[in-house]
Design an enzyme around this catalytic site. Structure first.
Site, PDB file in Angstrom:
ATOM      1  N   HIS A  37      41.078  46.217  44.967  1.00  0.00           N
ATOM      2  CA  HIS A  37      40.800  44.983  45.107  1.00  0.00           C
ATOM      3  C   HIS A  37      41.040  44.456  46.622  1.00  0.00           C
ATOM      4  O   HIS A  37      40.342  43.795  46.917  1.00  0.00           O
ATOM      5  CB  HIS A  37      41.193  43.820  44.622  1.00  0.00           C
ATOM      6  N   LYS A 150      34.062  52.341  42.386  1.00  0.00           N
ATOM      7  CA  LYS A 150      35.403  52.723  40.447  1.00  0.00           C
ATOM      8  C   LYS A 150      34.352  52.332  40.043  1.00  0.00           C
ATOM      9  O   LYS A 150      34.660  52.987  38.604  1.00  0.00           O
ATOM     10  CB  LYS A 150      36.566  52.156  40.677  1.00  0.00           C
TER      11      LYS A 150
HETATM   12  P1  AMP Z   1      38.096  44.073  38.778  1.00  0.00           P
HETATM   13  O1  AMP Z   1      39.087  42.964  38.550  1.00  0.00           O
HETATM   14  O2  AMP Z   1      38.514  45.501  37.595  1.00  0.00           O
HETATM   15  O3  AMP Z   1      36.626  43.510  37.958  1.00  0.00           O
HETATM   16  O4  AMP Z   1      37.414  44.131  39.578  1.00  0.00           O
HETATM   17  C1  AMP Z   1      37.327  44.169  41.078  1.00  0.00           C
HETATM   18  C2  AMP Z   1      35.896  44.294  42.202  1.00  0.00           C
HETATM   19  O5  AMP Z   1      37.688  45.336  42.581  1.00  0.00           O
HETATM   20  C3  AMP Z   1      35.127  45.626  41.362  1.00  0.00           C
HETATM   21  O6  AMP Z   1      33.896  45.421  42.124  1.00  0.00           O
HETATM   22  C4  AMP Z   1      35.683  46.934  41.257  1.00  0.00           C
HETATM   23  O7  AMP Z   1      34.465  48.093  41.373  1.00  0.00           O
HETATM   24  C5  AMP Z   1      36.726  47.060  42.178  1.00  0.00           C
HETATM   25  N1  AMP Z   1      37.582  47.628  42.078  1.00  0.00           N
HETATM   26  C6  AMP Z   1      38.757  48.066  40.908  1.00  0.00           C
HETATM   27  N2  AMP Z   1      39.759  48.900  41.110  1.00  0.00           N
HETATM   28  C7  AMP Z   1      39.450  49.484  42.071  1.00  0.00           C
HETATM   29  C8  AMP Z   1      39.912  50.682  42.754  1.00  0.00           C
HETATM   30  N3  AMP Z   1      40.491  51.736  42.425  1.00  0.00           N
HETATM   31  N4  AMP Z   1      38.621  51.160  44.509  1.00  0.00           N
HETATM   32  C9  AMP Z   1      37.677  50.079  45.067  1.00  0.00           C
HETATM   33  N5  AMP Z   1      37.666  49.721  43.826  1.00  0.00           N
HETATM   34  C10 AMP Z   1      37.799  48.775  42.966  1.00  0.00           C
END
Ligand code: AMP
Length: 284
Positions: A37, A150
């Protein structure tokens, strides 16, 4: 940094930014922020005047037997990290604030793009994602919004939504951030036991192996899928949901790798924890 917990408070901040001709970058998240994030917030900070990070565990993208209740909620630590990475506003609403009434409007991308891969086992997931992201776009009116590779299928689905609805926002897609040993960063990694955490390394290893096969000239999608599946199955704690290759951007089924970008994506459970990972095999 300002913490907005209501739609009204956020709208006031957005109005002020717009009235002073500031560009807005939006980073939608479900919180439990990690360096994945952080990389999105950092990118948004470099490219916009005002950075808004939303933190909302969106109930409509969880199925009935999924981890909505147990999903980690760490708002205080999240605000500290968001501010450090350059966020100006954190928007952390309650579910009631985002979904005020039981009857509601959905935004849904139809077709195979939402039915394959995660859509097959999580049938309502993407409808929840596109609905909440639409709400966030409407509330924050961002010039750019930041997402991680991801969640590869999510990226393709949102790209379609933006295109189909002529939404005036640029999607910026950031690379996958990994732990030093290769495991893709995820808020769900905290669910893993020590043994499962070690076992989960098979995901990045199998993707690296697939990249190597491809680099050595393997263009048969089925062969790459078979070898990747076999490697993951060699790990006794791994229960495969899917290992698949589709052609991007529409996630069309293929036999041989097509010219352009092909997505090798996998979802695998370790105990109760379902992890996803992927790589892009690009045929030039
Ligand atoms: P989430 O909180 O899991 O819904 O993720 C929020 C955003 O962060 C989404 O756009 C995900 O794709 C991105 N994200 C989560 N994990 C990663 C990672 N390891 N590398 C890059 N972006 C990420």
């Amino acid at each position: 940094m300002i913490l907005c917990k209501t739609v009204a408070a956020l709208q006031q901040e957005v109005k002020t930014a717009k009235n002073t001709n500031k560009t807005i970058g939006l980073v939608p998240t479900m919180g439990a922020l990690h360096t994945g994030h952080a990389s999105l917030i950092d990118a948004a900070n470099k490219e916009n005047d005002v950075v808004i990070v939303s933190i909302f565990v969106n109930p409509t993208q969880f199925g009935p037997n999924e981890d909505l209740e147990s999903y980690p909620r760490t708002l205080e630590a999240d605000c500290i990290l968001a501010e450090k990475m350059g966020a100006d506003i954190v928007f952390a609403p309650t579910p009631k604030e985002m979904y005020p009434s039981k009857d509601m409007t959905w935004v849904e991308v139809c077709g195979d793009i939402t039915k394959v891969l995660c859509g097959a086992t999580r049938p309502i997931h993407f409808r929840g994602v596109t609905t909440i992201v639409s709400k966030l776009f409407n509330l924050t009116q961002p010039d750019k919004s930041y997402f991680g590779q991801k969640d590869a299928q999510q990226v393709q689905v949102l790209t379609r939504m933006v295109k189909d609805l002529f939404l005036p926002v640029e999607l910026r897609i950031m690379p996958i951030i990994r732990e030093q040993d290769g495991l893709a960063k995820s808020s769900r990694n905290t669910y893993l036991s020590q043994k499962e955490r070690v076992a989960a390394l098979v995901l990045s290893k199998s993707l690296k192996n697939a990249e190597q096969l491809f680099a050595n000239g393997q263009l048969n999608a089925q062969k790459i899928v078979e070898e990747t599946t076999c490697m993951i199955k060699s790990e006794p704690l791994a229960q495969i949901d899917y290992v698949k290759i589709y052609a991007m951007p529409e996630l069309t089924p293929i036999d041989g790798l097509l010219s352009g970008r092909n997505l090798l994506a996998l979802a695998v459970k370790f105990g109760k924890t379902r992890l996803i990972d992927n790589t892009i095999l690009e045929v030039k």
